[in-house]
Design an enzyme around this catalytic site. Structure first.
Site: not given
Lengths: 249, 249
Positions: A51, A112
């Site tokens: 994003d 992540y």
């Protein structure tokens, strides 16, 4: 000829990975850079769609140069790209892969990391790289967050941890590893899994912080997962704290 | 009323500390911010003049608000300043000091750190915070640099390590501590002293790297110091690797 290139980028000045006309995206920059290196339009495919504002230290792309393009040895590609790259994007390493290789579908695991910085005042050296969280957490926040984190391990339907409006059919994912580490003012949540739903890591990070601050109990997590309701989980943590850390094939 | 405020800033977008009309400087920003907080022109004095591009993690300033300004408790000053500060500058802490206190003349020791990143490709996450040095160093670079570093310890006339054109009369300074550390791709040179000549740390860092790369020998350092000739020392390392790390009173 197909290259697998590991790249890193600081997300704050990109509108995410995916190409969007008229906006600065990672893919848009890569298209331009690859065209400059190979003298023609290349096919650039990413391992994921990050994003706007999200960073990556190990994002994988494949590059397919056009027919007749110069055959640059893979090990020379990072340096060949350097003069054309902006300072927030770098080619870390490159190798040749079979034509059948796909940087997204062939991913085995992704890690992540989400970094929360707990301080009343921000750190200029980490601007755009952490979630600046100015509220003091209770002393037992870390053990509570670790207890909550363990509930995410394994194979679950993570529908409650997906941004509303996503149209993915199968919302089952497997989380292999969860770590909550503290070093000075930084709390790092590390999540390794076989794949992630849209905003899943950011919602998990926000939910863990709700557990740390006392809004939720560690043992609330199993019922939140079971509910499959987004509104039961915590806030979506902001993008700047998130970084794609490691992609494994 | 006089505040001692510890500030941190990322140097890359500043033309150094000292106020210059028409240019973005740290002092210029501080003057504006202090005027907004206290509702009038304040006297802002720094502990040092850092150059364009040099950062600081612990720079000390004194702030003297005008007569009749609101009496803000020192511990509240960092948060009071926050809404007016740009993202590359922060007030870390503040306390009240006697009127006689001077942030420059009262300094006992300062620690600077110079960071060299050894890699063929740059790190986007450290842009503006390290010297990106793309040449591979020999394997014995670190022990050689450490051996050379030890020669700087103690009281010396450091005229050879001062930028030409400076008009300081007394070029004698005392270095209390020298460290050369390596962590991954980063080599950090830490220097603590009672004061530093103009560009002294950057010239020492450049000279140490010349020793690391084999251009100079560790035992050349004493004769370079003794020569008092700038041209005998190594290059001036670029500003982005330098950071004022700690100021002690």
């Amino acid at each position: 000829m197909k290259y697998l290139v590991r790249i890193a980028y600081l997300g704050e000045k990109f509108y995410g990975f995916q190409y969007q006309p008229g906006r600065r995206t990672v893919q848009g920059e890569l298209n331009r850079v690859c065209e400059q290196i190979f003298g023609g339009v290349c096919r650039v495919t990413g391992c994921s769609r990050t994003d706007r504002g999200v960073s990556a230290r190990d994002f994988c792309i494949s590059i397919e140069p056009p027919e007749g393009a110069p055959r640059i040895p893979a090990r020379k590609l990072p340096l060949a790209a350097l003069p054309f790259l902006p300072r927030d994007l770098v080619f870390v390493s490159a190798r040749i892969v079979p034509e059948s290789f796909h940087p997204r579908y062939d991913v085995k695991t992704k890690e992540y990391r989400y970094v929360i910085r707990c301080s009343p005042t921000p750190d200029p050296f980490l601007a755009g790289q952490v979630w600046e969280y100015p509220v003091t957490l209770p002393k037992n926040a870390l053990p509570r967050m670790r207890e909550a984190a363990a509930h995410f391990l394994g194979k679950h339907d993570f529908a409650a941890f997906m941004a509303q409006g996503s149209d993915v059919k199968d919302t089952t994912r497997t989380v292999f590893c969860m770590k909550v580490l503290k070093k000075g003012k930084l709390i790092t949540v590390s999540i390794t899994g076989d794949g992630f739903l849209y905003n899943m890591v950011r919602i998990i990070a926000g939910t863990l912080l709700d557990v740390g601050s006392g809004k939720l109990e560690p043992d609330d997590i199993p019922s939140i997962i079971a509910s499959k309701e987004r509104k039961r989980a915590g806030v979506t943590a902001p993008p700047e704290g998130l970084c794609l850390w490691k992609v494994s094939y």
